[in-house]
Design a protein around this motif. Structure first.
Motif, PDB file in Angstrom:
ATOM      1  N   GLN A 251       2.448  27.047  58.956  1.00 29.64           N
ATOM      2  CA  GLN A 251       1.740  27.553  57.778  1.00 29.64           C
ATOM      3  C   GLN A 251       1.046  28.877  58.108  1.00 29.64           C
ATOM      4  OE1 GLN A 251       1.785  25.840  54.934  1.00 29.64           O
ATOM      5  NE2 GLN A 251       0.284  26.885  53.652  1.00 29.64           N
ATOM      6  N   ASP A 252       1.100  29.801  57.169  1.00 28.61           N
ATOM      7  CA  ASP A 252       0.419  31.100  57.261  1.00 28.61           C
ATOM      8  C   ASP A 252       1.035  32.040  58.297  1.00 28.61           C
ATOM      9  OD1 ASP A 252      -1.408  30.434  55.245  1.00 28.61           O
ATOM     10  OD2 ASP A 252      -2.758  29.483  56.679  1.00 28.61           O
ATOM     11  N   ASP A 253       2.280  31.749  58.726  1.00 26.26           N
ATOM     12  CA  ASP A 253       2.981  32.728  59.555  1.00 26.26           C
ATOM     13  C   ASP A 253       3.239  33.997  58.750  1.00 26.26           C
ATOM     14  OD1 ASP A 253       3.080  31.418  61.917  1.00 26.26           O
ATOM     15  OD2 ASP A 253       5.206  30.894  61.842  1.00 26.26           O
ATOM     16  N   VAL A 254       3.292  35.114  59.446  1.00 31.53           N
ATOM     17  CA  VAL A 254       3.588  36.400  58.815  1.00 31.53           C
ATOM     18  C   VAL A 254       4.866  36.948  59.442  1.00 31.53           C
ATOM     19  CG1 VAL A 254       2.780  38.753  58.398  1.00 31.53           C
ATOM     20  CG2 VAL A 254       1.144  36.849  58.380  1.00 31.53           C
ATOM     21  N   PHE A 255       5.767  37.475  58.614  1.00 34.12           N
ATOM     22  CA  PHE A 255       7.005  38.055  59.147  1.00 34.12           C
ATOM     23  C   PHE A 255       7.518  39.103  58.169  1.00 34.12           C
ATOM     24  CE2 PHE A 255       8.427  34.782  56.284  1.00 34.12           C
ATOM     25  CZ  PHE A 255       9.670  35.167  55.827  1.00 34.12           C
ATOM     26  N   GLY A 256       8.630  39.711  58.545  1.00 30.75           N
ATOM     27  CA  GLY A 256       9.223  40.730  57.692  1.00 30.75           C
ATOM     28  C   GLY A 256       8.427  42.013  57.643  1.00 30.75           C
ATOM     29  N   LEU A 261       4.044  36.182  53.785  1.00 31.46           N
ATOM     30  CA  LEU A 261       3.095  35.196  54.299  1.00 31.46           C
ATOM     31  C   LEU A 261       3.587  33.813  53.906  1.00 31.46           C
ATOM     32  CD1 LEU A 261       0.354  34.414  55.580  1.00 31.46           C
ATOM     33  CD2 LEU A 261      -0.659  34.676  53.299  1.00 31.46           C
ATOM     34  N   VAL A 262       3.851  32.960  54.898  1.00 34.27           N
ATOM     35  CA  VAL A 262       4.420  31.635  54.651  1.00 34.27           C
ATOM     36  C   VAL A 262       3.366  30.723  54.026  1.00 34.27           C
ATOM     37  CG1 VAL A 262       5.493  29.612  55.699  1.00 34.27           C
ATOM     38  CG2 VAL A 262       6.028  31.907  56.562  1.00 34.27           C
ATOM     39  N   LYS A 263       3.693  30.174  52.850  1.00 30.38           N
ATOM     40  CA  LYS A 263       2.775  29.289  52.133  1.00 30.38           C
ATOM     41  C   LYS A 263       3.213  27.828  52.155  1.00 30.38           C
ATOM     42  CE  LYS A 263      -0.221  32.300  50.480  1.00 30.38           C
ATOM     43  NZ  LYS A 263      -1.665  32.212  50.794  1.00 30.38           N
ATOM     44  N   GLY A 264       4.476  27.594  52.439  1.00 29.16           N
ATOM     45  CA  GLY A 264       4.954  26.213  52.449  1.00 29.16           C
ATOM     46  C   GLY A 264       6.425  26.139  52.802  1.00 29.16           C
ATOM     47  N   LEU A 265       6.900  24.906  53.037  1.00 26.29           N
ATOM     48  CA  LEU A 265       8.295  24.641  53.372  1.00 26.29           C
ATOM     49  C   LEU A 265       8.956  23.976  52.173  1.00 26.29           C
ATOM     50  CD1 LEU A 265      10.520  24.625  55.567  1.00 26.29           C
ATOM     51  CD2 LEU A 265       9.711  22.343  56.212  1.00 26.29           C
ATOM     52  N   LEU A 266       9.949  24.642  51.587  1.00 30.50           N
ATOM     53  CA  LEU A 266      10.627  24.120  50.405  1.00 30.50           C
ATOM     54  C   LEU A 266      11.794  23.217  50.765  1.00 30.50           C
ATOM     55  CD1 LEU A 266      10.703  27.377  48.231  1.00 30.50           C
ATOM     56  CD2 LEU A 266       9.131  25.446  48.027  1.00 30.50           C
ATOM     57  N   GLY A 267      12.412  23.463  51.910  1.00 30.57           N
ATOM     58  CA  GLY A 267      13.561  22.657  52.317  1.00 30.57           C
ATOM     59  C   GLY A 267      14.088  23.115  53.659  1.00 30.57           C
ATOM     60  N   GLN A 268      14.916  22.277  54.264  1.00 31.78           N
ATOM     61  CA  GLN A 268      15.501  22.633  55.550  1.00 31.78           C
ATOM     62  C   GLN A 268      16.790  21.855  55.743  1.00 31.78           C
ATOM     63  OE1 GLN A 268      13.038  21.412  58.865  1.00 31.78           O
ATOM     64  NE2 GLN A 268      12.175  19.724  57.693  1.00 31.78           N
ATOM     65  N   GLY A 269      17.654  22.379  56.617  1.00 29.43           N
ATOM     66  CA  GLY A 269      18.922  21.725  56.893  1.00 29.43           C
ATOM     67  C   GLY A 269      19.563  22.362  58.101  1.00 29.43           C
ATOM     68  N   THR A 270      20.849  22.110  58.285  1.00 26.65           N
ATOM     69  CA  THR A 270      21.545  22.666  59.440  1.00 26.65           C
ATOM     70  C   THR A 270      21.629  24.190  59.358  1.00 26.65           C
ATOM     71  OG1 THR A 270      23.650  22.348  58.296  1.00 26.65           O
ATOM     72  CG2 THR A 270      22.924  20.593  59.765  1.00 26.65           C
ATOM     73  N   PHE A 271      21.555  24.737  58.148  1.00 28.12           N
ATOM     74  CA  PHE A 271      21.668  26.190  57.967  1.00 28.12           C
ATOM     75  C   PHE A 271      20.401  26.921  58.376  1.00 28.12           C
ATOM     76  CE2 PHE A 271      19.841  24.426  54.148  1.00 28.12           C
ATOM     77  CZ  PHE A 271      18.791  25.295  53.879  1.00 28.12           C
ATOM     78  N   LEU A 275      11.594  28.864  52.762  1.00 33.73           N
ATOM     79  CA  LEU A 275      10.146  28.970  52.790  1.00 33.73           C
ATOM     80  C   LEU A 275       9.601  29.470  51.459  1.00 33.73           C
ATOM     81  CD1 LEU A 275       9.849  30.837  56.221  1.00 33.73           C
ATOM     82  CD2 LEU A 275       9.859  28.358  55.838  1.00 33.73           C
ATOM     83  N   LYS A 276       8.462  28.943  51.085  1.00 33.51           N
ATOM     84  CA  LYS A 276       7.705  29.490  49.962  1.00 33.51           C
ATOM     85  C   LYS A 276       6.761  30.544  50.527  1.00 33.51           C
ATOM     86  CE  LYS A 276       4.355  28.176  46.396  1.00 33.51           C
ATOM     87  NZ  LYS A 276       3.580  27.043  45.805  1.00 33.51           N
ATOM     88  N   CYS A 277       6.905  31.768  50.062  1.00 32.75           N
ATOM     89  CA  CYS A 277       6.170  32.874  50.670  1.00 32.75           C
ATOM     90  C   CYS A 277       5.460  33.715  49.615  1.00 32.75           C
ATOM     91  CB  CYS A 277       7.106  33.782  51.467  1.00 32.75           C
ATOM     92  SG  CYS A 277       7.895  32.980  52.877  1.00 32.75           S
ATOM     93  N   SER A 278       4.373  34.310  50.058  1.00 33.06           N
ATOM     94  CA  SER A 278       3.689  35.331  49.269  1.00 33.06           C
ATOM     95  C   SER A 278       4.253  36.683  49.682  1.00 33.06           C
ATOM     96  CB  SER A 278       2.184  35.270  49.527  1.00 33.06           C
ATOM     97  OG  SER A 278       1.533  36.351  48.887  1.00 33.06           O
TER      98      SER A 278
END
Length: 688
Positions: A251-256, A261-271, A275-278
């Protein structure tokens, strides 16, 4: 409300709750009268809604509509008049999906679809039907070289980490806002055959992305450098990758480049992860078609070469959709931009709402009202029609990949007897209430498995429950596999349950035969044997062990349940019960679920005509009245016809032979969409 329930409501809306309630009651009374063909005095149609003699929906007559008396509009409920934007006559609709020059008003007669703007019920793409011929059925595998060439032509721009030691903000977006010079440079950089855009942009103005330049400095950094002060820097980025190439979510990682700004995880898989981001970038506020001002979904692909390659195909699909539907009128997920960050391909799209699957899971009654099923079906088929005209096959249509544009709903308490029958999980999730959407508008998402028609076709695609028979049998697959998946989704919306609850091939094939009420055609079984014996095409690795061996080579019939030479059953009792208890012929299965709303009088047999079906229903109703003195509840002729033609559409979509299966284009014109039904989905529309 975007759709007018009647013209007088569009002109004037009362704010008094008492007046609104009385108005709604009057509307429903008139609607009921209209459905029963009792509308008299000043109606706008010269013919009744249903031909009672032939039990067929009447065809629209544009001339009658154009001659309608405007003063009489107040007598008709749920007939809406909305502006329709048509393609310019000078530019064929097949060549331009977005031209909107001529304006025309047209009334929509279908009662079940007042929740949708009329423009979302139209489709003006290419006119040819998308199917596949016998040769494709036998040999279609697609060209892997086309896929590789298309992916190689894709130029991903690199985004570097924001750092106090780097005075240059090296941030590059692959898709710029419409009309910008960057967008023009991007779209012109690379093009592919058949008009499909395969590039997401080259280096800005042709410059070297690694070369530092004063003109690429942001204004604050440039000013700070000129006055000799240390510039203000963005929050240091903390983006880590594990040994398997997955981004490690925090949570709250910054990238790009400090932008997301990472606000949450919407889903994940093998791919990878979604991320839900601001989004702090300029594009977040400058894009007029973006649903949320600064919230986005970012799909971070695993930093592994094969997943990066697959992501490039997805990007080309999304780019083709965006270029042919810039306003999003065909209700597909819209690409904002894409970039490469620390060897991860990052795909930025609109942040959408809850999926249809999640809504069903949180509902006390998972089934949708018939009017909502029809509205969703129209949109879903229309979106797939658009994709097929672009030469794109989605391959993974399911309720999880259909999202709601508006999650608002009204709640109704369920009877204690119904609540007691709910599972603990569903009872807790729903609170013992049934949720009815106010607006059934949807969008199609997740193009991670989508392919272009002439490019490489993997041997196995689609989630098991929605997988077409030609895929299971190892035959070539094409556009018809999407049509089969849509039918599975529609049945699930009506019943609230998956049509094929299985995870292995033999059970799946047995269920298919039971739902269709017939065995697999010898034609396609024979082609399966031929392909398997000659090792033609991309065959599933387990085809012989899980499919071929279960068919008799002489009769070409499926051997289920399996028996040994002595006649003893080899198939386990649990498997037999799973097939027999969960599946039935489609017409019987649908009516058994719909009876909960309309009573036991409703029954449909697709082997007899609608006239004979209705005659049998009327005889049962009369018999019940004589013996018990009760009435027939809410069941009427229009309700029966609505469900009869729904089953007819699904039956055509469930055709075993993909060369005979109805196409998405043909499904759009099916007579079911000319019928309507008054139910809770209609009465809850726009309810406060």
């Amino acid at each position: 409300m975007r759709a007018f329930m009647s013209s007088h409501i569009g002109k004037k809306r009362s704010r008094n709750p008492t007046n609104m309630e009385s108005l709604m009651q009057g509307m429903l009374a008139k609607q009921d009268s209209f459905l029963n063909n009792n509308l008299t005095g000043g109606g706008i149609y010269e013919q009744p809604f249903i031909d009672n003699e032939n039990l067929q929906p009447l065809e629209d007559n544009d001339n009658d509509m154009s001659n309608a008396v405007e003063d009489d509009d107040d007598d008709v409920i749920f007939i809406k008049e909305q502006p329709v934007y048509l393609a310019s006559p000078a530019v064929p609709a097949s060549d331009n999906y977005t031209s909107t020059t001529s304006k025309k008003f047209k009334k929509q007669r279908t009662i079940s679809l007042p929740q949708l703007p009329h423009a979302k019920l139209l489709y003006q793409g290419r006119r040819e039907a998308r199917g596949q011929n016998n040769d494709e059925l036998l040999h279609l595998t697609g060209s892997s070289s086309r896929t590789l060439d298309g992916n190689r032509a894709l130029s991903l721009r690199v985004v570097y980490s924001a750092s106090p030691d780097d005075i240059s903000e090296r941030i590059y977006s692959s898709v710029s806002p419409p009309g910008s010079s960057t967008a023009s440079a991007s779209s012109d950089s690379v093009s592919s055959k058949e008009g499909m855009a395969t590039a997401t942009g080259a280096s800005l103005n042709g410059s070297n992305p690694h070369k530092r330049s004063l003109r690429r400095l942001s204004a604050p950094r440039l000013a700070a450098r000129l006055v000799g002060k240390k510039p203000r820097t963005k929050k240091r980025e903390n983006f880590k990758t594990d040994k398997d190439g997955h981004y490690i979510y925090r949570q709250d990682d910054v990238f790009g480049g400090g932008r997301f700004l990472v606000k949450g995880l919407l889903g994940q898989g093998t791919f990878g992860k979604v991320l839900k981001c601001s989004d702090s970038g300029d594009f977040a506020t400058s894009n007029p078609f973006k649903l949320n001002s600064n919230m986005v979904a970012v799909k971070v692909i695993r930093a592994i070469d094969r997943y990066r390659e697959a992501a490039k195909t997805e990007l080309r699909v999304l780019q083709a959709i965006r270029e042919n539907d810039i306003t999003g009128q065909y209700q597909c997920l819209m690409l904002q931009e894409c970039f490469e960050y620390r060897h991860h391909v990052c795909i930025v799209t609109d942040l959408l709402g809850k999926s249809v699957y999640d809504f069903m899971c949180s509902n006390g009654v998972a089934r949708f009202p018939g009017s909502h099923v029809q509205a969703m079906a129209k949109q879903l088929i229309r979106s797939v029609c658009f994709l097929h005209d672009l030469g794109i096959i989605h391959t993974d249509l399911k309720p999880e990949n259909v999202v709601l544009c508006d999650e608002s709903y009204v709640e109704k308490d369920l009877p204690p007897s119904v609540i007691r029958g709910l599972s603990t999980r569903r009872r807790e999730a729903s609170g013992g209430r049934r949720k009815l959407l106010k607006n059934p508008e949807i969008k199609v998402i997740d193009f991670g498995s989508a392919v272009f028609h002439k490019e490489y076709h993997p041997p196995v695609i689609s989630t098991r429950h929605y997988r077409a028979p030609e895929i299971v049998l190892g035959l070539g697959w094409s556009f018809p596999c999407d049509v089969w998946s849509i039918a599975c989704v529609l049945v699930e919306l009506v019943t609230g349950e998956s049509l094929y609850p299985t995870h292995e091939n033999l059970e799946h094939m047995a269920m298919m035969q039971r739902v269709n009420g017939e065995p697999f055609p010898p034609k396609i079984v024979g082609k399966m044997f031929y392909k398997s014996s000659h090792n033609l095409g991309n065959l599933p690795s387990d085809l012989n062990s899980t499919v071929v061996k279960h068919f008799d080579k002489k009769t070409l019939s499926l051997q289920w349940p399996e028996k040994n030479k002595r006649g003893d059953y080899l198939t386990k009792d649990k498997s037999i019960r799973r097939v027999m208890d969960n599946c039935d012929r489609l017409d019987f299965l649908i009516t058994s679920k719909v009876k909960a709303d309309y009573g036991d009088w409703l029954s449909i047999d697709w082997n007899i005509s609608p006239e004979k079906n209705w005659a049998l229903i009327k005889s049962r109703i009369l018999s019940e009245r004589k013996t018990s003195g009760t009435t027939a509840g809410d069941l009427n002729k229009e309700t029966f016809l609505f469900w009869y033609w729904f089953i007819d559409l699904c039956r055509k979509m469930f055709e075993f032979d993909p060369t005979k299966r109805i196409t998405a284009r043909e499904a759009l014109d099916h007579k079911w969409f000319n019928l309507g039904i008054l139910d809770e989905g209609i009465t809850s529309f726009g309810e406060l």
